[in-house]
Write an enzyme that holds these catalytic residues in place. Structure first.
Site, PDB file in Angstrom:
ATOM      1  N   LEU A  98       0.824  -1.219   0.000  1.00 41.93           N
ATOM      2  CA  LEU A  98       0.000   0.000   0.000  1.00 41.93           C
ATOM      3  C   LEU A  98       0.856   1.266   0.000  1.00 41.93           C
ATOM      4  O   LEU A  98       0.370   2.357   0.305  1.00 41.93           O
ATOM      5  CB  LEU A  98      -0.963  -0.008   1.194  1.00 41.93           C
ATOM      6  CG  LEU A  98      -1.973  -1.157   1.201  1.00 41.93           C
ATOM      7  CD1 LEU A  98      -2.838  -1.110   2.450  1.00 41.93           C
ATOM      8  CD2 LEU A  98      -2.861  -1.126  -0.048  1.00 41.93           C
TER       9      LEU A  98
ATOM     10  N   ALA B  73       5.067   6.580   0.915  1.00 37.90           N
ATOM     11  CA  ALA B  73       4.360   7.616   1.681  1.00 37.90           C
ATOM     12  C   ALA B  73       5.289   8.189   2.754  1.00 37.90           C
ATOM     13  O   ALA B  73       5.262   9.396   3.018  1.00 37.90           O
ATOM     14  CB  ALA B  73       3.090   7.041   2.300  1.00 37.90           C
TER      15      ALA B  73
ATOM     16  N   ASP C  92       4.901   4.320  -7.384  1.00 37.22           N
ATOM     17  CA  ASP C  92       4.366   4.500  -6.025  1.00 37.22           C
ATOM     18  C   ASP C  92       4.526   5.945  -5.556  1.00 37.22           C
ATOM     19  O   ASP C  92       3.555   6.612  -5.186  1.00 37.22           O
ATOM     20  CB  ASP C  92       5.092   3.583  -5.025  1.00 37.22           C
ATOM     21  CG  ASP C  92       4.779   2.116  -5.233  1.00 37.22           C
ATOM     22  OD1 ASP C  92       4.157   1.778  -6.250  1.00 37.22           O
ATOM     23  OD2 ASP C  92       5.168   1.307  -4.379  1.00 37.22           O
TER      24      ASP C  92
HETATM   25  C1  MEV Z   1       5.156  -1.870  -6.219  1.00 35.37           C
HETATM   26  O1  MEV Z   1       4.127  -1.116  -5.590  1.00 35.37           O
HETATM   27  C2  MEV Z   1       4.998  -1.835  -7.715  1.00 35.37           C
HETATM   28  C3  MEV Z   1       6.012  -2.687  -8.480  1.00 35.37           C
HETATM   29  O2  MEV Z   1       5.645  -2.607  -9.868  1.00 35.37           O
HETATM   30  C4  MEV Z   1       7.426  -2.198  -8.282  1.00 35.37           C
HETATM   31  C5  MEV Z   1       7.721  -0.880  -8.993  1.00 35.37           C
HETATM   32  O3  MEV Z   1       6.920  -0.430  -9.787  1.00 35.37           O
HETATM   33  O4  MEV Z   1       8.815  -0.342  -8.720  1.00 35.37           O
HETATM   34  C6  MEV Z   1       5.937  -4.159  -8.082  1.00 35.37           C
END
Ligand code: MEV
Length: 288
Positions: free
Chosen positions: A86, A91, A132
């Site tokens: 999450l 964050a 993220d």
């Molecule tokens: C992680 O929240 C998302 C992944 O695609 C890793 C990334 O994008 O760096 C698994």
């Protein structure tokens, strides 16, 4: 006091590391960071970080925002379950930067905050795609590809339920495991990424048209492809089955996988939260 929200990925995780698009959204739960000048600088509560990571983070923050950072004490509270896909580390990264800027009465644009957060995310995750921390710095629902992020919108609210399985084995480890499979079976894994890329484009259209059932179907398809990539677990599959057999329009793991959370698209979020709880899982719902 600065806040940075957690995130979910609606489509495209893992493939996004290889240049394919992803759709992500912030969630109401956030990491809250307070930065104040103190004779006891540093983190005043232990963070769930690896050995020595706290010092590396502080050093990187000093490099980016000046030696004044060394005088600050950081208090961190989190509503975002850690290690569950999450975006708790992203964050935290965005929250630390926002708290420092706020303490010194400065502002930066969302892309500038995202650029700095990337430097911290690299400490956590090696070489992340950036989806993220970009979603978290930009807020709302975004389309992300190769570092470019655009806000996207749905004309109707999407009702999402998050069910938490158990902390995953780490984003870095999950991304490395996929990398090994990609190196060993490049053609087969590329086909999976192509399919994820196609469905992510289709999901964007479905979101922008407000075609909620199509969004749900594409979430199911994305989950099946993530299973083929080897990043799901029997518990995550079980959570998807609980959602889909109880009226959800679709469900998928979100984030790196190997544990973590499932997101379900639901008509009746309170009902589905209760059903997950009755099965022994913590869950929460919100609209995006
Ligand atoms: C992680 O929240 C998302 C992944 O695609 C890793 C990334 O994008 O760096 C698994």
């Amino acid at each position: 006091m600065a806040r940075a929200h957690g995130k979910i990925i609606l489509a495209g995780e893992h493939a996004v590391v290889y240049g394919y698009p992803a759709i992500a959204s912030t969630i109401p739960q956030s990491v809250i960071v307070d930065a104040c000048e103190s004779e006891n600088p540093g983190f005043n509560i232990p963070l769930p970080l690896g050995e020595g990571q706290g010092e590396v983070i502080l050093h990187r923050l000093e490099q980016m925002l000046g030696p004044r950072v060394a005088r600050l004490q950081f208090t961190v509270k989190s509503e975002v379950p850690g290690g569950c896909g999450l975006g708790s580390s992203a964050a935290l990264s965005v929250g630390l930067i926002r708290a420092i800027l706020e303490r010194f009465g400065e502002t930066r644009t969302a892309p500038q905050v995202a650029d700095m957060a990337l430097q911290l995310e690299k400490i956590f995750h090696g070489n992340p795609s950036g989806v993220d921390h970009t979603a978290i710095a930009k807020e709302g629902m975004i389309w992300f590809q190769k570092g470019i992020a655009e806000r996207i919108a749905c004309p109707v609210k999407l009702s999402i339920v998050v069910a938490v399985s158990r902390p995953h084995g780490g984003t870095l480890q999950a991304v490395e495991a996929v990398r090994k499979r990609y190196d060993a079976e490049t053609a087969a894994i590329s086909c999976i990424f192509d399919a994820i890329g196609t469905l992510t484009h289709e999901m964007r259209s479905a979101i922008e048209c407000g075609d909620v059932p199509a969004v749900g179907q594409l979430m199911n398809l994305n989950h099946d492809l993530l299973c083929q990539l080897g990043v799901s677990t029997s518990e995550l599959n079980h959570l998807c089955e609980i959602a889909n057999s109880n009226g959800a329009l679709g469900a998928k793991l979100t984030g790196a996988g190997g544990g973590g959370c499932v997101i379900a698209l639901s008509h009746h979020d309170n009902q589905l939260v209760k059903i997950f709880n009755d099965h022994g899982y913590s869950a929460f719902g919100f609209e995006i």
